[in-house]
Design an enzyme around this catalytic site. Structure first.
Site, PDB file in Angstrom:
ATOM      1  CG  HIS A   1      -2.128  -0.909   0.929  1.00  0.00           C
ATOM      2  ND1 HIS A   1      -3.418  -0.523   1.198  1.00  0.00           N
ATOM      3  CD2 HIS A   1      -2.202  -2.141   0.369  1.00  0.00           C
ATOM      4  CE1 HIS A   1      -4.245  -1.492   0.828  1.00  0.00           C
ATOM      5  NE2 HIS A   1      -3.533  -2.487   0.326  1.00  0.00           N
TER       6      HIS A   1
ATOM      7  CD  GLU B   1      -7.128   3.563   2.321  1.00  0.00           C
ATOM      8  OE1 GLU B   1      -6.750   2.722   3.138  1.00  0.00           O
ATOM      9  OE2 GLU B   1      -6.349   4.347   1.745  1.00  0.00           O
TER      10      GLU B   1
HETATM   11  C1  NOJ Z   1      -3.273   2.955   4.552  1.00  0.00           C
HETATM   12  C2  NOJ Z   1      -3.562   1.672   3.859  1.00  0.00           C
HETATM   13  O1  NOJ Z   1      -4.019   1.878   2.545  1.00  0.00           O
HETATM   14  C3  NOJ Z   1      -4.586   0.924   4.678  1.00  0.00           C
HETATM   15  O2  NOJ Z   1      -4.982  -0.255   4.017  1.00  0.00           O
HETATM   16  C4  NOJ Z   1      -4.022   0.631   6.024  1.00  0.00           C
HETATM   17  O3  NOJ Z   1      -5.020   0.041   6.814  1.00  0.00           O
HETATM   18  C5  NOJ Z   1      -3.536   1.908   6.714  1.00  0.00           C
HETATM   19  N1  NOJ Z   1      -2.724   2.671   5.850  1.00  0.00           N
HETATM   20  C6  NOJ Z   1      -2.731   1.591   7.964  1.00  0.00           C
HETATM   21  O4  NOJ Z   1      -1.535   0.939   7.621  1.00  0.00           O
END
Ligand code: NOJ
Length: 668
Positions: free
Chosen positions: A449, A474
């Site tokens: 990510h 998200e």
């Molecule tokens: C951003 C990431 O895209 C997400 O998937 C993750 O849960 C958070 N950062 C925390 O690492």
């Protein structure tokens, strides 16, 4: 691995004078023509056409280096030209298609300066039936040893562009997490990231990207006029772009050329311009579906740090393992298991990759999972503290390996590494590659990510399974703008996904979240969420919602059934930004899966099933939007029915606003 390699080497060496000659290269089907030459002042140039219609008009090549005699883009002449051809079919360990044909004609032009330095470099062009790749090659030579690139002069002068689909890169668009814009080239007002997709006036499409980004800075595009895009490399903090030492090669600059939009997504040109797999034993690299506490954290049910609502506890993880085993998921992702999350400064230097919180018993969770055939997926959030991470990397990877784990999600939430360097500059490119190669040593697959964009490296290191690098699900948990608009997922297959698999994390079934202050939710229907498992390719697909939100829903069967590894993939219909329908055949059965999604408009589409085996009978298990479904008012309304079908059937499907359809076609 099935390999049918023919290597015809025809060698033509020519001597010519600056400005006098140009050289042509045709694709194997002879439709694409690339022409390369030098102008009267010795500036190397190229142009591309397909079936005699211009695609790229005259565009410059070359470099500006740091120091005296910096211009390596003029006063050059062509001193040698070599041609060759290649045809091979190779097998992917996993992918959106099992076999990939790598068929091209190649032309390598050697350029040399007329001045007393006589520095030289080559430009190697490959013409495929689906597009073009070219890269720079610097042979070892006395007058060019260690050098620093200040600017790459590559241009793309696009003939007859209607409009471009793009997102800003580094400085204005951290982690490629922006909504796509659709503008004229002249209206691009910041560095645009690649893949960069252009609709041409005559209905064709092209996508500009790069392949095999290795020890170089990422390419972004900036308009130099209303038709010309210039390569702008992402800089180091010092402003320079690339440190190099001969012999040296640049990444490939790639242009996929599609007669129709779907051709872009069906092209495997990026992969073909990467080196074959370097991992001898790939048996531990397994595509899978997974679940985890992730969505619970993003909607505010759990915390990453230890406390009364801590998600990653031994007890909770075991509960998730039970649910995974019962429903056929291969993995459970644990975020927030290690020290560092409690630090209030959101600073990468605090993260500890070897010490679990006391309420998370790593060995016991892994033992429990193994007894049920489920693996724990590890998590390393670095917050951009790359030095801190690299110092602990081997220990962190070893810890996972010792516990029988093979999958790791990493994260880099901070626009600059170690507070100074862009993710996409040479510093970041080096880090991501280092992490990938180290992960391979410890038999770990990566789901990155906030990544550097994929450039086909997964061919060489298939442990690079999936990446984010897009506005993912998200944003539907917390984004102030309410979430990703419905059109977003109709654009991704022809932009971001041209780079490689996307960990979008689909599967929201409950559109009412526990927190009262929630500002966002998926701008889709429930069936649209199902269709994403087919539309947005990834060998790792999450069922992101909370386990309790799946219980008792017929629609959950589709998520349980849908595979993550494909024999072949076809785009059945698409209009960029409006709708898309994709069909994929399971690698391990004779069944097909179809996913269709639309933007905010309801739609009726005809889907001819002529891709099915003409001699066979099938039953289609259809998950459709209900009559009252609408992403704004009634996202959960859905129906399920079955229908006998054959290759002659034309399905008429109805999609609600923000809706979709997901179909499993089972051979009888
Ligand atoms: C951003 C990431 O895209 C997400 O998937 C993750 O849960 C958070 N950062 C925390 O690492």
């Amino acid at each position: 691995m099935k390999k049918l390699a023919i290597f015809i080497f025809c060698f033509i060496s020519l001597m010519c004078n600056a400005g006098e000659s140009s050289y042509s290269l045709f694709s194997p089907d002879k439709k694409i023509e690339i022409t390369v030459g030098v102008t009267a002042n010795g500036n190397p140039i190229y142009y591309i056409s397909k079936q005699n219609k211009s695609i790229i008009n005259q565009s410059s090549l070359g470099f500006q280096l740091v120091g005296a005699d910096s211009m390596l883009c003029r006063d050059l002449r062509i001193v040698d030209v070599k041609y060759s051809s290649f045809d091979e079919t190779w097998e992917q360990p996993w992918g959106e298609s099992r076999f990939v044909r790598n068929h091209y004609n190649e032309m390598t032009i050697l350029l040399q300066e007329n001045n007393q330095l006589h520095r030289k470099f080559k430009v190697c062009f490959r013409a495929f039936d689906d597009g073009v790749g070219f890269r720079y090659e610097f042979p070892q030579q006395d007058s060019l040893n260690y050098f620093i690139i200040q600017d790459e002069k590559t241009e793309f002068n696009i003939a007859n562009a209607r409009s471009a689909w793009w997102i800003p890169s580094h400085a204005e668009g951290s982690y490629y997490e922006s909504l796509y814009r659709n503008t004229k080239i002249a209206e691009i007002n910041s560095n645009a990231a690649t893949p960069f997709t252009v609709a041409l006036e005559d209905g064709r499409y092209i996508a500009i990207h790069e392949a095999n980004l290795t020890d170089y800075a990422s390419m972004t595009l900036l308009p130099a006029s209303s038709t010309v895009l210039k390569c702008e490399l992402v800089p180091w903090a010092s402003g320079v772009k690339v440190y190099a030492c001969t012999p040296f090669v640049s990444p490939w600059r790639t242009i996929i050329i599609g007669d129709k939009l779907g051709d872009l997504a069906e092209s495997r040109l990026e992969l073909n311009l990467n080196e074959p797999c370097k991992i001898e034993d790939t048996s531990w690299i397994k595509p899978m579906k997974y679940i985890g506490i992730w969505w619970g954290m993003h909607i505010g049910k759990y915390t990453w740090y230890m406390g009364p609502h801590h998600g990653a506890t031994t007890e909770n993880m075991k509960m998730y393992m039970d649910f995974a085993a019962k429903n056929g998921f291969g993995g459970v992702l644990a975020e927030g298991w290690n020290y560092g999350w409690e630090c209030p400064y959101y600073d990468g230097n605090w993260f500890n990759f070897v010490t679990p919180y006391p309420d998370f018993d790593l060995a016991e969770i892994c033992r429990y999972g193994a007894s049920k055939g489920v693996q724990l997926i590890g998590h390393h959030e670095t917050y951009g503290g790359v030095r801190n991470y690299e110092a602990q990397m081997e220990e962190g990877y070893k810890l996972y390996q010792q516990n029988g784990m093979h999958a790791l999600k990493s994260g880099y939430v901070k626009p600059k590494f170690d507070k100074t360097e862009w993710h996409d500059g040479q510093y970041g490119v080096r880090h991501y590659r280092y992490a990938l190669e180290k992960a391979a040593e410890y038999q770990l697959t990566l789901d990155v990510h906030e990544p550097i964009k994929e450039t086909g490296i997964r061919r060489t290191y298939p442990n690079l399974m999936s990446q984010e690098g897009a506005r993912g699900q998200e944003f539907n948990a917390w984004s102030a703008d309410g979430g990703n608009p419905p059109s977003h997922v109709t654009i991704l297959p022809f932009t971001r996904l041209l780079a490689g698999p996307l960990d979008y994390t689909p599967g929201v079934f409950n559109f009412k979240y526990p927190r009262k202050d929630q500002r966002a939710r998926p701008q889709s229907t429930l069936v649209n969420q199902l269709a994403l498992y087919v539309v947005l390719y990834s060998p790792l697909q999450m069922a992101c919602d909370l386990p309790e939100n799946y219980e008792g829903f017929k629609a959950f069967d589709f998520i349980k059934d849908v595979p993550v590894d494909w024999e072949e993939s076809k785009v059945l219909n698409a209009e960029l930004g409006d709708y898309v329908t994709i069909a994929r055949k399971d690698r391990n059965s004779e069944n097909w899966y179809v996913g269709s999604v639309t933007d905010e408009h309801a739609r009726e589409l005809s889907i001819p099933l002529d891709f099915l085996d003409a001699k066979a009978k099938y039953v289609a298990q259809i998950y459709a939007d209900g009559a009252k479904a609408d992403y704004r008012t009634n996202p959960m309304d859905n129906v399920y029915y079955e229908k006998n079908v054959t290759a002659k059937t034309v399905l008429k499907i109805k999609l609600a606003p923000g809706g979709g359809q997901a179909i499993r076609i089972v051979k009888k």
